[in-house]
Design a protein around this motif. Structure first.
Motif, PDB file in Angstrom:
ATOM      1  N   ARG A  69      20.315   7.052  57.119  1.00  0.00           N
ATOM      2  CA  ARG A  69      20.144   8.307  56.308  1.00  0.00           C
ATOM      3  C   ARG A  69      19.083   8.391  55.409  1.00  0.00           C
ATOM      4  NH1 ARG A  69      25.088   8.861  51.766  1.00  0.00           N
ATOM      5  NH2 ARG A  69      23.551   6.977  51.066  1.00  0.00           N
ATOM      6  N   GLU A  70      18.815   7.193  54.607  1.00  0.00           N
ATOM      7  CA  GLU A  70      17.638   7.194  53.871  1.00  0.00           C
ATOM      8  C   GLU A  70      16.205   7.546  54.604  1.00  0.00           C
ATOM      9  OE1 GLU A  70      15.452   4.018  50.599  1.00  0.00           O
ATOM     10  OE2 GLU A  70      17.210   3.630  51.636  1.00  0.00           O
ATOM     11  N   ILE A  71      16.053   6.998  55.484  1.00  0.00           N
ATOM     12  CA  ILE A  71      14.918   7.460  56.338  1.00  0.00           C
ATOM     13  C   ILE A  71      14.993   8.914  56.650  1.00  0.00           C
ATOM     14  CG2 ILE A  71      13.557   6.924  58.562  1.00  0.00           C
ATOM     15  CD1 ILE A  71      14.654   4.134  58.475  1.00  0.00           C
ATOM     16  N   TYR A  72      16.047   9.388  57.050  1.00  0.00           N
ATOM     17  CA  TYR A  72      16.121  10.891  57.523  1.00  0.00           C
ATOM     18  C   TYR A  72      15.743  11.572  56.219  1.00  0.00           C
ATOM     19  CZ  TYR A  72      18.376  15.022  59.256  1.00  0.00           C
ATOM     20  OH  TYR A  72      18.690  16.207  59.779  1.00  0.00           O
ATOM     21  N   GLN A  73      16.425  11.366  55.349  1.00  0.00           N
ATOM     22  CA  GLN A  73      16.132  12.149  53.983  1.00  0.00           C
ATOM     23  C   GLN A  73      14.748  12.087  53.539  1.00  0.00           C
ATOM     24  OE1 GLN A  73      19.447  11.060  51.495  1.00  0.00           O
ATOM     25  NE2 GLN A  73      21.054  12.220  52.141  1.00  0.00           N
ATOM     26  N   SER A  74      14.006  10.995  53.678  1.00  0.00           N
ATOM     27  CA  SER A  74      12.546  10.742  53.275  1.00  0.00           C
ATOM     28  C   SER A  74      11.664  11.647  54.253  1.00  0.00           C
ATOM     29  CB  SER A  74      12.206   9.385  53.333  1.00  0.00           C
ATOM     30  OG  SER A  74      12.152   8.929  54.778  1.00  0.00           O
ATOM     31  N   LEU A  75      12.052  12.025  55.276  1.00  0.00           N
ATOM     32  CA  LEU A  75      11.361  12.896  56.316  1.00  0.00           C
ATOM     33  C   LEU A  75      11.603  14.371  56.169  1.00  0.00           C
ATOM     34  CD1 LEU A  75      11.895  10.870  59.407  1.00  0.00           C
ATOM     35  CD2 LEU A  75       9.731  10.829  58.000  1.00  0.00           C
ATOM     36  N   ARG A 117      10.337   7.456  63.915  1.00  0.00           N
ATOM     37  CA  ARG A 117      10.169   6.520  63.193  1.00  0.00           C
ATOM     38  C   ARG A 117      11.054   5.401  63.299  1.00  0.00           C
ATOM     39  NH1 ARG A 117       9.521   6.622  57.277  1.00  0.00           N
ATOM     40  NH2 ARG A 117       8.106   8.248  57.885  1.00  0.00           N
ATOM     41  N   THR A 149      18.203  17.412  55.505  1.00  0.00           N
ATOM     42  CA  THR A 149      19.097  17.901  54.623  1.00  0.00           C
ATOM     43  C   THR A 149      20.413  17.836  55.603  1.00  0.00           C
ATOM     44  OG1 THR A 149      18.595  20.177  55.425  1.00  0.00           O
ATOM     45  CG2 THR A 149      17.427  19.205  53.519  1.00  0.00           C
TER      46      THR A 149
END
Length: 241
Positions: A156-162, A179, A165
């Motif tokens: 989730r952290e990686i997904y949100q950094s990209l 990634r 939402t």
């Protein structure tokens, strides 16, 4: 003449006395001469017990303290479930580094939590109703045993950094796949190509591999299912990990 003969006899007697004395001394002492006594000891020779060499001091014994046993990563994680699910198997598989078996067990647990073992896949409403407690338990086990490299919260952290939402975005998902190693050269990898090893990229596991969302077993169906579990719907602020 008489005086001369007496003097001669007197002189001869003295000589005989001296000679006899010398002979007697030789016979009694000369054959076994005694070495002269001396109070000093010959050089290089010591009498009696030689002195002991100086004793070397014994070096102190250094004792290495035994390391304090450390608890295993999952020993402090409460295996909480609002559905009465037993997470011992998942914990043990992760502890043994059996990543593929642990990934498959995670998928099976998601089905059990949703009571969808018979069907073998999750619907949209099933994913939205997943228990936060159960997801949190699964995630903590993954994070603990991978030293923070795998887990839903890591994904989730990686997904949100990209820019991800709560709204599904296929372009963001593709970037996410690149990634974490789910895509190679713009091609999505099949489950058989997943790297079940801790050397894989961060966020590579778990790989939720079940059809769902009413989209069948297409790749898009798997993408949407993952996003709903780890990317947007479930792991939102309403279900923090």
């Amino acid at each position: 003449m008489s005086n001369d003969g007496g003097g001669f006899r007197w002189f001869s007697g003295i000589i005989a006395t001296i000679i006899s004395g010398v002979v007697v001394y030789y016979l009694t002492e000369g054959r076994n001469p005694q070495p002269p006594q001396s109070n000093s000891e010959p050089l290089g020779i010591s009498q009696g017990t030689p002195p002991s060499p100086p004793t070397k001091p014994t070096p102190p014994v250094t004792r290495t303290p035994r390391p304090t046993p450390q608890p295993s990563p999952s020993s402090e994680i409460a295996l909480v479930s609002s559905r009465g699910i037993n997470y011992t198997k998942l914990r043990d598989l992760l502890a043994q580094g059996k990543w593929k078996e642990a990934d498959q067990e995670t998928t099976d647990l998601l089905l059990r939590v949703s009571n969808r073992q018979k069907e073998g896949w999750l619907r949209e409403e099933d994913v939205k109703n997943l228990s936060c407690e159960d997801l949190r338990t699964m995630d903590k086990l993954w994070v603990a045993h991978s030293q923070g490299k795998f887990g839903f919260s890591v994904q989730r952290e990686i997904y949100q950094s990209l820019g991800g939402t709560s709204e599904y975005n296929n372009d963001v998902y593709r970037k996410f796949g690149d990634r974490v190693g789910w895509r190679v050269k713009d091609v999505e990898r099949y489950y058989s190509d997943v790297t079940f090893d801790q050397k894989a990229q961060s966020g590579h596991l778990p790989r939720v591999e079940r059809c769902g969302g009413g989209l069948g077993c297409s790749r898009r169906g798997r993408r949407v299912l993952w996003w709903r579990v780890a990317g947007g719907d479930v792991l939102s602020s309403e279900c923090p990990l």
